[in-house]
Design a protein around this motif. Structure first.
Motif, PDB file in Angstrom:
ATOM      1  N   ASP A 128       0.835  -1.208   0.000  1.00  0.00           N
ATOM      2  CA  ASP A 128       0.000   0.000   0.000  1.00  0.00           C
ATOM      3  C   ASP A 128       0.864   1.250   0.000  1.00  0.00           C
ATOM      4  OD1 ASP A 128      -2.519  -1.258   0.067  1.00  0.00           O
ATOM      5  OD2 ASP A 128      -2.300  -1.622   2.214  1.00  0.00           O
ATOM      6  N   LEU A 129       2.059   1.109   0.552  1.00  0.00           N
ATOM      7  CA  LEU A 129       2.965   2.245   0.736  1.00  0.00           C
ATOM      8  C   LEU A 129       4.361   1.798   0.318  1.00  0.00           C
ATOM      9  CD1 LEU A 129       3.502   5.062   2.088  1.00  0.00           C
ATOM     10  CD2 LEU A 129       3.752   3.855   4.241  1.00  0.00           C
ATOM     11  N   GLU A 130       5.041   2.659  -0.428  1.00  0.00           N
ATOM     12  CA  GLU A 130       6.395   2.327  -0.893  1.00  0.00           C
ATOM     13  C   GLU A 130       7.307   3.512  -0.603  1.00  0.00           C
ATOM     14  OE1 GLU A 130       7.220   0.494  -4.997  1.00  0.00           O
ATOM     15  OE2 GLU A 130       7.824   2.585  -5.252  1.00  0.00           O
ATOM     16  N   MET A 131       8.480   3.226  -0.032  1.00  0.00           N
ATOM     17  CA  MET A 131       9.436   4.297   0.224  1.00  0.00           C
ATOM     18  C   MET A 131      10.768   3.961  -0.401  1.00  0.00           C
ATOM     19  SD  MET A 131      10.627   6.152   3.769  1.00  0.00           S
ATOM     20  CE  MET A 131       9.023   6.239   4.484  1.00  0.00           C
ATOM     21  N   THR A 132      11.351   4.956  -1.090  1.00  0.00           N
ATOM     22  CA  THR A 132      12.646   4.794  -1.744  1.00  0.00           C
ATOM     23  C   THR A 132      13.573   5.894  -1.251  1.00  0.00           C
ATOM     24  OG1 THR A 132      11.481   4.045  -3.717  1.00  0.00           O
ATOM     25  CG2 THR A 132      13.790   4.592  -3.987  1.00  0.00           C
ATOM     26  N   GLU A 133      14.817   5.540  -0.982  1.00  0.00           N
ATOM     27  CA  GLU A 133      15.808   6.566  -0.653  1.00  0.00           C
ATOM     28  C   GLU A 133      17.171   6.131  -1.181  1.00  0.00           C
ATOM     29  OE1 GLU A 133      17.413   9.530   2.792  1.00  0.00           O
ATOM     30  OE2 GLU A 133      15.939   8.024   3.362  1.00  0.00           O
ATOM     31  N   ALA A 134      17.958   7.110  -1.632  1.00  0.00           N
ATOM     32  CA  ALA A 134      19.293   6.831  -2.154  1.00  0.00           C
ATOM     33  C   ALA A 134      20.339   7.365  -1.191  1.00  0.00           C
ATOM     34  CB  ALA A 134      19.455   7.483  -3.522  1.00  0.00           C
ATOM     35  N   ALA A 135      21.415   6.594  -0.997  1.00  0.00           N
ATOM     36  CA  ALA A 135      22.530   7.027  -0.151  1.00  0.00           C
ATOM     37  C   ALA A 135      23.801   6.998  -0.999  1.00  0.00           C
ATOM     38  CB  ALA A 135      22.677   6.092   1.051  1.00  0.00           C
ATOM     39  N   PRO A 136      24.665   8.038  -0.876  1.00  0.00           N
ATOM     40  CA  PRO A 136      25.910   8.042  -1.652  1.00  0.00           C
ATOM     41  C   PRO A 136      26.787   6.850  -1.284  1.00  0.00           C
ATOM     42  CG  PRO A 136      25.908   9.809  -0.009  1.00  0.00           C
ATOM     43  CD  PRO A 136      24.551   9.206   0.006  1.00  0.00           C
ATOM     44  N   ALA A 137      27.365   6.212  -2.292  1.00  0.00           N
ATOM     45  CA  ALA A 137      28.158   5.001  -2.044  1.00  0.00           C
ATOM     46  C   ALA A 137      29.281   4.902  -3.063  1.00  0.00           C
ATOM     47  CB  ALA A 137      27.256   3.761  -2.141  1.00  0.00           C
ATOM     48  N   SER A 138      30.329   4.182  -2.675  1.00  0.00           N
ATOM     49  CA  SER A 138      31.402   3.851  -3.616  1.00  0.00           C
ATOM     50  C   SER A 138      31.053   2.483  -4.205  1.00  0.00           C
ATOM     51  CB  SER A 138      32.738   3.804  -2.865  1.00  0.00           C
ATOM     52  OG  SER A 138      33.720   3.208  -3.667  1.00  0.00           O
ATOM     53  N   ILE A 139      30.734   2.452  -5.491  1.00  0.00           N
ATOM     54  CA  ILE A 139      30.249   1.211  -6.096  1.00  0.00           C
ATOM     55  C   ILE A 139      31.394   0.524  -6.838  1.00  0.00           C
ATOM     56  CG2 ILE A 139      28.645   0.251  -7.804  1.00  0.00           C
ATOM     57  CD1 ILE A 139      26.855   2.756  -6.994  1.00  0.00           C
ATOM     58  N   GLU A 140      31.804  -0.614  -6.307  1.00  0.00           N
ATOM     59  CA  GLU A 140      32.883  -1.377  -6.932  1.00  0.00           C
ATOM     60  C   GLU A 140      32.323  -2.363  -7.951  1.00  0.00           C
ATOM     61  OE1 GLU A 140      35.262  -3.042  -3.812  1.00  0.00           O
ATOM     62  OE2 GLU A 140      35.820  -1.068  -3.024  1.00  0.00           O
ATOM     63  N   GLN A 141      31.118  -2.828  -7.682  1.00  0.00           N
ATOM     64  CA  GLN A 141      30.448  -3.729  -8.631  1.00  0.00           C
ATOM     65  C   GLN A 141      28.941  -3.520  -8.501  1.00  0.00           C
ATOM     66  OE1 GLN A 141      31.422  -7.875  -8.130  1.00  0.00           O
ATOM     67  NE2 GLN A 141      29.982  -8.545  -9.684  1.00  0.00           N
ATOM     68  N   GLY A 142      28.291  -3.183  -9.610  1.00  0.00           N
ATOM     69  CA  GLY A 142      26.850  -2.904  -9.587  1.00  0.00           C
ATOM     70  C   GLY A 142      26.040  -4.174  -9.413  1.00  0.00           C
TER      71      GLY A 142
END
Length: 372
Positions: A50-64
């Motif tokens: 019924d409810l969806e929450m999305t949030e992005a946090a800065p990260a060092s991505i070595e492998q997606g």
């Protein structure tokens, strides 16, 4: 997937999204948070359908990549890691488990495939507008206490948000009622909200919004359709289904002819209601107000334990009146007022009473009396 994040960034984002996840779930994937790499961020998503929450946090991505892991478990682990730690999240080759590594601590969590994670499809939004977090917070905070918890009247289990013309101005108005009390707050309608459908925002969504609207200077992007609302607050995106029902014609219960005016110090009144209601077996017991020239006497009578009275000075010049109210409801309303004084407008002992905030004309409350 292999990413490295600051603990504080991961904890803040998880702290928001994990709250959407119910503690008990019959569908295992709904207990999980979806983790995916997006640009230079780790994106986290949780839903209860019924409810969806999305949030992005800065990260060092070595492998997606992406996976889903138990939301509350991951949050508890990150919460207990030391301040300033760098956290590595990496999935194994099979994709069945994910390691959480920070310093000498290592945890392995069971994963479920990201393809199983449900998407709350939003469809087309018909209206989009921006609103200051401070204004949205006012609309929600001043009305949410009156939301009904009675599931049979499901259309009252939320805040009714709509636009209405008041004089020559278009206002954005929030209303909540449980049948015993009504709370109304309004602001000038933001540009873009003209002609928006009247919507009922569910109680759980309202609760999550309250926690997200901490910073008053933030601008909130609102998108609406007949069935969904999406709000973007900084890096958080909240998408929610709306209550599918018709909110009652609340205008009919707001009295217009109440001419007996009582003005009383808000804090003294709250304290007195709290004191006299101590002798009642439950907070819902009626408090009788005997209002006369220049004073109010509050009385509670409980046959099992005793009685209590208290007297306060007040400004009142109409004929004397005796009226009873639910003590908890009185305290709830008094707690929402921002002015030093509360203004009560009465018609008679059996009619709805109007309560106004002397410092803020944008809010208004109606209380149904009780027999005493």
């Amino acid at each position: 997937m292999r990413v490295i994040l600051e603990r504080s960034n991961l904890l803040k984002s998880l702290g928001h999204v994990h709250r959407v996840v119910e503690r008990r779930n019959t569908i295992p994937i709904l207990s999980n948070v979806l983790l995916t790499t997006e640009g230079g961020n780790l994106e986290m998503k949780a839903t209860d359908l019924d409810l969806e929450m999305t949030e992005a946090a800065p990260a060092s991505i070595e492998q997606g990549g992406g996976t889903t892991v138990p939301a509350h478990l991951l949050y508890d682990i990150v919460r207990k890691l030391p301040d300033g730690a760098e956290v590595m999240l990496k999935t194994d080759d099979s994709g069945n488990s994910m390691s959480v590594v920070a310093g000498r601590s290592t945890f392995r969590l069971q994963c479920l495939p990201q393809t199983d994670f449900p998407e709350l499809s939003a469809g087309q939004f018909s209206h989009t507008f921006s609103i200051q977090a401070e204004d949205l917070k006012l609309l929600i905070n001043r009305t949410q206490f009156a939301i009904s918890t009675e599931e049979t009247r499901y259309y009252l289990n939320g805040i009714f948000l709509h636009t209405i013309e008041v004089g020559s101005k278009l206002m954005l108005r929030a209303v909540a009622t449980d049948g015993h009390r009504l709370a109304r707050a309004e602001i000038e309608a933001p540009s873009g909200s003209e002609g928006m459908p009247g919507i009922i925002i569910p109680r759980k969504t309202v609760g999550e919004l309250q926690k997200l609207l901490d910073e008053p200077d933030v601008t909130v992007q609102v998108q609406l359709s007949d069935t969904k609302i999406r709000l973007q607050i900084g890096t958080v995106v909240l998408t929610s289904k709306l209550i599918d029902g018709t909110f009652p014609d609340y205008q009919r219960v707001i009295p217009t002819g109440n001419d007996k005016e009582l003005v009383i110090d808000r804090q003294s009144f709250s304290a007195a209601v709290d004191r006299v209601s101590t002798v009642s077996t439950e907070r819902g017991r009626a408090v009788k107000l005997s209002i006369g020239d220049g004073h109010v006497t509050l009385a509670v009578n409980n046959p099992d334990s005793g009685s209590a009275t208290d007297e306060l000075p007040a400004s009142y010049e109409a004929e004397p009146i005796e009226v009873g109210f639910n003590a908890r409801y009185l305290l709830d309303v008094a707690g929402q007022l921002s002015g030093n004084d509360a203004r009560f407008l009465f018609a008679d002992a059996g009619s709805p009473t109007l309560i106004q905030d002397t410092a803020d004309e944008r809010v208004l409350y109606v209380l149904m009396p009780m027999r005493v």
